[in-house]
Design a protein around this motif. Sequence first.
Motif, PDB file in Angstrom:
ATOM      1  N   ALA A   1      18.086  -0.872   6.624  1.00 21.73           N
ATOM      2  CA  ALA A   1      17.395  -1.706   7.607  1.00 21.73           C
ATOM      3  C   ALA A   1      16.013  -2.134   7.135  1.00 21.73           C
ATOM      4  CB  ALA A   1      17.275  -0.952   8.935  1.00 21.73           C
ATOM      5  N   ASP A   2      15.583  -1.631   5.961  1.00 22.07           N
ATOM      6  CA  ASP A   2      14.302  -2.016   5.370  1.00 22.07           C
ATOM      7  C   ASP A   2      14.488  -2.865   4.113  1.00 22.07           C
ATOM      8  OD1 ASP A   2      12.765  -0.300   7.198  1.00 22.07           O
ATOM      9  OD2 ASP A   2      13.650   1.358   6.056  1.00 22.07           O
ATOM     10  N   HIS A   3      15.725  -3.208   3.796  1.00 25.57           N
ATOM     11  CA  HIS A   3      16.037  -3.936   2.571  1.00 25.57           C
ATOM     12  C   HIS A   3      16.263  -5.418   2.886  1.00 25.57           C
ATOM     13  CE1 HIS A   3      17.603   0.078   0.671  1.00 25.57           C
ATOM     14  NE2 HIS A   3      16.287   0.048   0.779  1.00 25.57           N
ATOM     15  N   ASN A   4      17.500  -5.847   2.765  1.00 23.19           N
ATOM     16  CA  ASN A   4      17.862  -7.244   2.999  1.00 23.19           C
ATOM     17  C   ASN A   4      18.197  -7.419   4.472  1.00 23.19           C
ATOM     18  OD1 ASN A   4      17.627  -7.539   0.202  1.00 23.19           O
ATOM     19  ND2 ASN A   4      19.782  -7.055  -0.119  1.00 23.19           N
ATOM     20  N   THR A   5      17.340  -8.105   5.204  1.00 21.58           N
ATOM     21  CA  THR A   5      17.494  -8.157   6.660  1.00 21.58           C
ATOM     22  C   THR A   5      17.350  -9.579   7.186  1.00 21.58           C
ATOM     23  OG1 THR A   5      15.140  -7.887   7.210  1.00 21.58           O
ATOM     24  CG2 THR A   5      16.410  -5.870   6.816  1.00 21.58           C
ATOM     25  N   GLU A   6      17.897  -9.766   8.384  1.00 19.71           N
ATOM     26  CA  GLU A   6      17.569 -10.915   9.217  1.00 19.71           C
ATOM     27  C   GLU A   6      16.847 -10.349  10.440  1.00 19.71           C
ATOM     28  OE1 GLU A   6      19.459 -14.718  11.694  1.00 19.71           O
ATOM     29  OE2 GLU A   6      20.789 -13.139  10.927  1.00 19.71           O
TER      30      GLU A   6
ATOM     31  N   ILE B   1       6.326  -6.283   7.905  1.00 14.12           N
ATOM     32  CA  ILE B   1       7.206  -6.191   6.732  1.00 14.12           C
ATOM     33  C   ILE B   1       6.429  -5.540   5.597  1.00 14.12           C
ATOM     34  CG2 ILE B   1       8.603  -7.494   5.089  1.00 14.12           C
ATOM     35  CD1 ILE B   1       8.704  -9.751   7.269  1.00 14.12           C
ATOM     36  N   ASN B   2       6.773  -4.306   5.302  1.00  9.72           N
ATOM     37  CA  ASN B   2       6.096  -3.522   4.267  1.00  9.72           C
ATOM     38  C   ASN B   2       7.044  -3.375   3.075  1.00  9.72           C
ATOM     39  OD1 ASN B   2       5.026  -0.056   3.959  1.00  9.72           O
ATOM     40  ND2 ASN B   2       4.115  -1.868   3.077  1.00  9.72           N
ATOM     41  N   THR B   3       6.545  -3.677   1.887  1.00 11.02           N
ATOM     42  CA  THR B   3       7.389  -3.709   0.696  1.00 11.02           C
ATOM     43  C   THR B   3       6.910  -2.702  -0.330  1.00 11.02           C
ATOM     44  OG1 THR B   3       7.853  -6.056   1.092  1.00 11.02           O
ATOM     45  CG2 THR B   3       8.338  -5.205  -1.116  1.00 11.02           C
ATOM     46  N   ALA B   4       7.855  -2.091  -1.038  1.00 15.05           N
ATOM     47  CA  ALA B   4       7.542  -1.084  -2.046  1.00 15.05           C
ATOM     48  C   ALA B   4       6.757  -1.702  -3.203  1.00 15.05           C
ATOM     49  CB  ALA B   4       8.832  -0.446  -2.553  1.00 15.05           C
ATOM     50  N   SER B   5       6.177  -0.844  -4.031  1.00 13.85           N
ATOM     51  CA  SER B   5       5.326  -1.296  -5.135  1.00 13.85           C
ATOM     52  C   SER B   5       6.164  -1.787  -6.310  1.00 13.85           C
ATOM     53  CB  SER B   5       4.438  -0.149  -5.605  1.00 13.85           C
ATOM     54  OG  SER B   5       5.210   0.796  -6.333  1.00 13.85           O
TER      55      SER B   5
ATOM     56  N   HIS C   1       0.790  -1.231   0.000  1.00 13.97           N
ATOM     57  CA  HIS C   1       0.000   0.000   0.000  1.00 13.97           C
ATOM     58  C   HIS C   1       0.820   1.278   0.000  1.00 13.97           C
ATOM     59  CE1 HIS C   1      -3.495   2.534   0.418  1.00 13.97           C
ATOM     60  NE2 HIS C   1      -3.088   3.041   1.572  1.00 13.97           N
ATOM     61  N   THR C   2       1.852   1.399   0.824  1.00 17.62           N
ATOM     62  CA  THR C   2       2.581   2.657   0.959  1.00 17.62           C
ATOM     63  C   THR C   2       3.535   2.927  -0.191  1.00 17.62           C
ATOM     64  OG1 THR C   2       4.421   1.689   2.176  1.00 17.62           O
ATOM     65  CG2 THR C   2       2.514   2.408   3.468  1.00 17.62           C
ATOM     66  N   HIS C   3       3.851   1.906  -0.974  1.00 18.66           N
ATOM     67  CA  HIS C   3       4.856   1.977  -2.046  1.00 18.66           C
ATOM     68  C   HIS C   3       6.246   2.297  -1.476  1.00 18.66           C
ATOM     69  CE1 HIS C   3       1.870   2.539  -5.625  1.00 18.66           C
ATOM     70  NE2 HIS C   3       1.290   1.903  -4.612  1.00 18.66           N
ATOM     71  N   GLU C   4       6.471   1.901  -0.224  1.00 16.72           N
ATOM     72  CA  GLU C   4       7.755   2.123   0.426  1.00 16.72           C
ATOM     73  C   GLU C   4       8.250   0.824   1.062  1.00 16.72           C
ATOM     74  OE1 GLU C   4       7.387   5.115   3.391  1.00 16.72           O
ATOM     75  OE2 GLU C   4       6.698   6.664   2.001  1.00 16.72           O
ATOM     76  N   ASN C   5       9.561   0.684   1.145  1.00 23.78           N
ATOM     77  CA  ASN C   5      10.149  -0.383   1.943  1.00 23.78           C
ATOM     78  C   ASN C   5      10.261   0.095   3.388  1.00 23.78           C
ATOM     79  OD1 ASN C   5      10.723  -2.365  -0.124  1.00 23.78           O
ATOM     80  ND2 ASN C   5      12.317  -0.989  -0.861  1.00 23.78           N
TER      81      ASN C   5
ATOM     82  N   PRO D   1      11.565   8.802  -5.574  1.00 15.24           N
ATOM     83  CA  PRO D   1      12.166   7.465  -5.464  1.00 15.24           C
ATOM     84  C   PRO D   1      13.001   7.265  -4.211  1.00 15.24           C
ATOM     85  CG  PRO D   1      13.209   8.738  -7.225  1.00 15.24           C
ATOM     86  CD  PRO D   1      11.986   9.495  -6.811  1.00 15.24           C
ATOM     87  N   ALA D   2      13.703   8.283  -3.750  1.00 14.49           N
ATOM     88  CA  ALA D   2      14.558   8.114  -2.573  1.00 14.49           C
ATOM     89  C   ALA D   2      13.733   7.790  -1.339  1.00 14.49           C
ATOM     90  CB  ALA D   2      15.382   9.374  -2.349  1.00 14.49           C
ATOM     91  N   ALA D   3      12.569   8.431  -1.196  1.00 17.49           N
ATOM     92  CA  ALA D   3      11.723   8.185  -0.027  1.00 17.49           C
ATOM     93  C   ALA D   3      11.156   6.777  -0.043  1.00 17.49           C
ATOM     94  CB  ALA D   3      10.592   9.209   0.011  1.00 17.49           C
ATOM     95  N   ARG D   4      10.853   6.262  -1.223  1.00 17.02           N
ATOM     96  CA  ARG D   4      10.237   4.946  -1.327  1.00 17.02           C
ATOM     97  C   ARG D   4      11.247   3.816  -1.172  1.00 17.02           C
ATOM     98  NH1 ARG D   4       6.342   7.131  -6.167  1.00 17.02           N
ATOM     99  NH2 ARG D   4       4.505   7.504  -4.854  1.00 17.02           N
ATOM    100  N   LEU D   5      12.488   4.109  -1.432  1.00 10.78           N
ATOM    101  CA  LEU D   5      13.513   3.076  -1.372  1.00 10.78           C
ATOM    102  C   LEU D   5      13.687   2.506   0.031  1.00 10.78           C
ATOM    103  CD1 LEU D   5      15.675   1.653  -3.134  1.00 10.78           C
ATOM    104  CD2 LEU D   5      17.240   3.490  -2.485  1.00 10.78           C
ATOM    105  N   GLY D   6      13.526   3.345   1.064  1.00  7.56           N
ATOM    106  CA  GLY D   6      13.754   2.903   2.431  1.00  7.56           C
ATOM    107  C   GLY D   6      15.239   2.883   2.755  1.00  7.56           C
ATOM    108  N   SER D   7      15.548   2.550   4.002  1.00  4.74           N
ATOM    109  CA  SER D   7      16.939   2.486   4.446  1.00  4.74           C
ATOM    110  C   SER D   7      17.462   1.059   4.321  1.00  4.74           C
ATOM    111  CB  SER D   7      17.036   2.940   5.902  1.00  4.74           C
ATOM    112  OG  SER D   7      16.476   1.958   6.760  1.00  4.74           O
TER     113      SER D   7
END
Length: 575
Positions: free
Chosen positions: A562-567, A488-492, A467-471, A554-560
Amino acid sequence: MRGMSRRQFVSRMSAAAAGAALWSAAAQDRALAATSARAVRIGGTTLEQAATPVGAGAYKRLVAGPGWPLVVRGELAAGSTSRDDRRAGLASFVQFTDLHLADTESPVRFEYLAQYNDSAHRPQETLTVRGASSLVERVNSVRQGPYTGLPFGMVMATGDNTDNHELIELDWYLTVMSGGRITPSSGDVARYEGVQNSGSADYWNPELSFQDTYKAKGLPQIPGFLAGAVRPFDAPGLSVPWYTTVGNHDDSIEGSLPDLGLLNDLYTGDRKIEGCDDATAAKLAYALRHNPAQAALLLAQLLGNGGAIRKVTPDERRRPFTPAEFAKAHLNPAYAGAGPVGHGFTSDAASSGHLYYTFPLAGGVLGISLDTTNRAGFADGSLGTAQLKWLESVLKSHSSRWYDSDGHVVRGGSTDSLIVLFSHHTSTTMGNLLPDPYHPFEGRHDGNELVSLLQRYPNVVAWVNGHTHENRITPHGHAVPERAFWEINTASHIDYPQHARIIELADNGDGTLSLFTTLIESAAPYRTDFADTSDRGLAALYRELSYNDPYATPAARLGSSADHNTELLLAHPGK
């Protein structure tokens, strides 16, 4: 190919340390040979490489940049340093979200509001169907989780699978997922009839040489772009089972206006608004967010005499679908694909229009798909009382113990399943408590209430949404680890960065669980060629144009990182 050692992956890294963690291909081979527990294969994921913008001009080209490191998040639990060698995979699956497969030639669109709402018109939107099919190709080639090595058990699409809940968009979505021939055009399928060949300077006209506002911001002229966009192609379809969760764009007009059946003739008619004066556009943009009744009135006025009207070829396939029709379409054998029958929806759902259900995600892991849309309109969602009670009954039946609202332990069901929830909306975008016009006397419940309910059940481990189009990845329940879970929220996949996410659940053998979240991009080449309008060339342009949308962020939607590849670590509820 460049990779990272297992120990470097597991360690907590700063961004600077991550940049220094890239190894040579030979070092990667040695690291992978020494371990069978994690990073068994990073190819095809953003662990290996990720789209990176380059260039000094207004229009940025994309290239294959360095992969992104794993970030270990221990806010909810601390795992042992030896967990890598004891880890057992429990589930591996993929999340798609916000595909927004768009009929860009539809009369019911608001492209002329792009300056007020970036989702009203995107330069890449004629390519949504090809872009989604390229994402399917990526999943089919990756096949397995990079840390557990488990084959993908399924793909879940968490809503906004269509852009304007039209039957033709639903056909495209179901065909992308199951495979088959697609003509991504409506009306006269032999030619494009939309704003991108309107000759209006307010839109990107890719095949025309004149300087529109988008070309002034760097977008190129691409001869043959629209002809390629509407060209038929063969979608491969997913090679693994897939399920569907419903979103607000699958439920209402442009994801905002309640669908009471009043605009069906406009959907299937031959009049398309391509523009209006700035004052009216500003009023309509505001009304779409705050006053649906006023928006409908303004729309009628524009159709009468206030807007720039284009004649288009009418098409009955543009008719909006109902929730019951949405479920029924999934049961059509033509869209069986890799299964399961109905892709989560049953004949009861096709009769009732109740679009929430449970399914076996993996052995000992239950999936729950919610319907968080509100048919009163507006983009944000909520849960009806009936669905909330149903959810609570499901949680109780799959939990041997839970907490009541006062915090006391209650003993219940005889079995425990780990539980993963799926919805379109997030905990922070479920504040739309307007009465559902189809169930006006039923209460509505927000995201805070849902979080509180989930925290009463220790075996809830994750809530996956879009929904948010953000990671964005959020921990819930810091104070009581046993009552914690990860959101866990994922970009569009229509707006940059156009991500999907691999999610793996593993038992660490030390009293903790790990959720690995690995982002993936489509199979399209990173580099584009403006002269290449082949299927692969268009899929590549889809990604690059999304980065260069002048109204997007695009920068805002990319996330940090810590919102990308995580354990994501959390306490095992059964240990």
